[in-house]
Every structure is written in structure tokens, then in C-alpha cells.
Enzyme design. Sequence first.
Site, PDB file in Angstrom:
ATOM      1  N   ASP A 295       0.814  -1.226   0.000  1.00  0.00           N
ATOM      2  CA  ASP A 295       0.000   0.000   0.000  1.00  0.00           C
ATOM      3  C   ASP A 295       0.842   1.268   0.000  1.00  0.00           C
ATOM      4  OD1 ASP A 295      -2.236  -1.562   0.029  1.00  0.00           O
ATOM      5  OD2 ASP A 295      -2.580  -1.396   2.172  1.00  0.00           O
ATOM      6  N   ASP A 528      -8.038  -5.656   9.789  1.00  0.00           N
ATOM      7  CA  ASP A 528      -7.461  -4.593   8.964  1.00  0.00           C
ATOM      8  C   ASP A 528      -7.427  -3.252   9.687  1.00  0.00           C
ATOM      9  OD1 ASP A 528      -7.169  -6.261   6.706  1.00  0.00           O
ATOM     10  OD2 ASP A 528      -9.257  -5.925   6.157  1.00  0.00           O
TER      11      ASP A 528
END
Length: 590
Positions: A295, A528
Site C-alpha cells: 500500500d 485490517d
Amino acid sequence: MQVTRRRRRLALTSVAVGALAATGLTFASANQALAEEGCEVDYNIVSTWGGGFQANVVITADEPINGWEVKWNFPTGTTVSSAWNVDWSQSGTGFTGGDVGWNATIASGQSREVFGFIGNGSSATPGQFTVNGDVCNGPTEPPTSDDPTDDPTDDPTGNPGGGDKVDNPYTGSQVYVNPQWSARAAAEPGGDAIADQPTGVWLDRTSAIYGNDSPTTGTMGLEDHLDEALAQGADVIQIVIYNLPGRDCAALASNGELAAGEIAKYKSDYIDPIVEIQGMAKYADLKIVNVIEIDSLPNLVTNVTPRATATANCDTMKNNGNYIDGISYATAELGALSNTYNYIDAGHHGWIGWADTNPQYDNFNASAALFGSLIGENGMTADDVHGFISNTANYSALEEPYWAVDQVVGGQAINQNPNVKWVDWNDFNNEKDFTEAFRQELIENGFNSDIGMLIDTSRNGWGGDYRPTAASTSTDPVTFVDDSRIDQRFQKGNWCNQAGAGLGERPQADPEAWIDAYVWIKPPGESDGASQLIDNDEGKGFDEMCDPDYQGNIRNGNNPSGARDNMPLSGHWSSEQFQELLENAYPPVN
């Protein structure tokens, strides 16, 4: 430099090979009971089942034995539930077994099956055995040679030799099972069916290198995991390098400990110690797969000015260059080791699947070009990159079997229809097609023609009652796509604890010509991000995309978040999520 090692004898039964091949699932594995000259213990796996196994122990005596005591350390989390023909005890990982009188004697040169037991946990062979205090087998001895040049310290990394790297580190390999994740999984109802799967080890802050109270590494540091991999007889271990300054600039749930400008600290305090540990001579024969900084780089294409999706943090990271600096430094330093295989994170099809001649809308070509710009930075070369990984810790479907993006429905191709918001002109609807095309684009931007791709399939199965079994018969393109698609998210930009997700394909090597492996880099059951604000000392903020009531932003097309409720901080365990992943697994968990 030639390195000479004294060989140890190998005792391996065909029964053990078959049993451990089963526990290794689609990765090949082997059970090796190794012994020094003069002493031999065979640790034979007779059978395995979900979370359990039966083993028999054979002692071979080079000199007569009258009374024996055998000791070893199990992999973390493994326990004995019952045993026969032995007086035994266990303390932590340490096992001690003694004779029961009638089986005390072993003649010189005789091999005697002295006892058997039922174990729970990892069936991997312990790394060292002792009989009556004498070491029978242990770690490979250090190099011995009369040649003064035959010295591993000639290599500044301390990593001796290793030869050329293999084309695919996963082919024919036994991949390390993290005992801490395995124990959590096995403790869940039905979890023992997948508790022997290999998952990634996340180094998500500097202290995780040495061991801390991190939910993902617990008290085990990097060296602990590497040592455990050797004890398991693993060929490959998967390490996630994840601590960039200004990490995760477009989200908050996984923000890290380092501020945007702390690039020097990232290099000296984080990357350099990892390189030093991975380069230790004792790990020279262990293939270390590094998944580098998920990411990160695609944010510098999609979430920066003048894009409407820009964030101030991503603008900062693009302007200061520290993502480029950090990733190229990590890749170059780790790539210089003979036993490492670097895979850089490449987002996923729902993030960078758009190719366009207009820079305002092109994510695909621009991302590949940005990756190519790493070459030459900090001495990084194309040879330092073994491949790329997509869908890390994400939910994008591996395949969409019932529809194609260029399929004509209602008189127009789906990806040219402005009403089909799920597609939104994306060139792809699945990770297999995306990785094949993106790999070629990466090669055209300077990377080697033999790079391989990994796909994280830990949570992209989308099975369960809602999984379609055929293409929709609707002639309305919106209805057709919604009723035909495997991926059940509200929008492809939804990334946090997606409700309804399931386990995907089990880890396996060589599923396609361009894919080195399907992997479970995100350990199933780990969150997450928190669904509400939780104070913590891990540098992790609250992101609204983890709030099930959040109705979205421009980066997810202003759609509901689709997140689960009552979720802990990122990396922390959620029993409820784990159970849902099991229930919705595809292929199903038997």
C-alpha cells in the site's frame, strides 16, 4: 569462495515423507531426522489429521545402551496428549521421555522403536535430539576448512555462498508455518483444518524485529522466526517489510511509527538490522521471501494532486521522495543477500487497473513507470527484484468466471457503460488477468523478463450462500454484473474487514505460468483496522473506512464501507472474522 560442511546422516521413512507431504498441502515438504556420526534418533510421522499427528521414535545405538532418556524441543504450540511405552513429561516446548524398564536396553548397532505418541500442533521435526545428554542431531555445523580463504566472514553480510537464486523459490518447497498464527487458528472451531497453512510474518514496527507484544509477532522476533523455520525443516519463509515513514498515506488504520521525514531512521534502525539478521550464515540455505512495503507506491499515482482523490499525506510523501528512497534502499540491501527473494507490492486490479492516454485517469501505465523509476536509486538494480505481489491483505477476486469486462450486455461493452459503477471503465475484473498484463508492463519498464507474480488469496474466495453459480440472464448491464460477480463488496476500493469475505485458494506454487505462487500473506483472522477509535501505542489511527456505518468518500465512489463491526486494531485477532472466513471459504474447507 567454496564452503565445506560436514554432512550428517539422513534417516527418512517413506511413511514420514507421505505424511508430511500431506501437511504441507500443495507445497512439497519432507521430514528429515538428521543425526551426527555416533548417535541417531528417527522421528517418524505415522499419520496426520487436522491439527494432530502420531509419531514413533527410534533410537539407534552405536554403543550398548542400558537405560535411556531422550529430549527435544517442539515447535512453539505443539503438545503431547498421550504416549505409550515411555515415562514422559513436557514443560513448555521441552519434551523428556525415558524408558519404562522392559525397553531400556538397546544393543550396539541396533535400531529400536522405543515409544510412540499423539501430538497436537506442528508435526515438523524438532531441530535437535539428545540421548542421555549426548547431542544426536542439531543445526548444521559451521564451515570447516584448512583453506584460510574459506571463511564466511569474507562476505560482508556474513551470508556464505548460496549460489544463483532459483527461478521460483516456492517450487517444491516447504513453506514456514508461523506457530503463533497456527495456534490461534487451531483454537477456533474448525480452524485446525487450515492451521498448518503458511502465512506471512509481519515486521510492522522496529520492535517487531526483536520481539515484542505485537499481536502479529508476539514475543517472537525475526531471528526467532528464522530459527523456527530451520527447526521445521522449511525451505521458504515469508517476511513482510512494512514500516515506511509516512506509511499508508491514504488511510489511517495502518499508519506506522515513523513520521514522514524519518527516512534515515527507517534505514538505520529498521532495514539495516533486518539485513544483518537475514544475512546470518546459519540462514544461508533458507530462502527468504520479502514482501516489500504494501500500500505504498501506487498511492503516489492515485492519491496525489491534481487527482480529486488526493490526500495531503500522499502529497507530502510524493514531494519528499521518501517512499522511493525507502523502498529502493530496502530492495537493494536485501537483494544483495544470496538467500533473499524480493517481491514489491503492486496494489491490485481494483486500484490500478485503469490504462488511459489521459494522465488524469491512467493508473496502470503510470504505476509501472513509477516502479521502474526505482531502478538506479540507492544502487538498486532490476536483479534485486524477483517479482511483484498483488492483492496483499485485500479482497479482489482471483477470477470472475461468469462475465468479462468487454462483454456486450444491453448493446454496449460493460466497461464502456457509465452506469456500471462496479466496473467504472476498469480494464480488469480479476487478479489473474491483471497480474499477467501488469507483469508485462513492468518488464517494459526495465524489470527482468523472468520476474514472477504472487497473489494474496487469504481472503478473496467469496464463497457461501451468496456466491453465484452461473451468469445472470438479465439484459440490464448493472443487474447482469451485480448478479454475476463473485466479489460481493459494495465497491472495489473497500479494503477494511469486508463482511461476507471468505478464504481463497490455499497457498500453492506455480498455479499459472506467470504466477510464482498463491500465498496467504495476510494471516486470516487478523483485523485490517478498528471499527471505532481505540487508543494504542502502535501508531495506528482510526479510519472511517473501518466503520460499518460510514457511507464512503471519493476514493471508494461514495459507497458504504462494507466493514464488519466490533473489530480490533489492525493485526489483532478477531474470532468472529476468522469464523466468517471459514464459513465463506472458496474452495470450501473440508
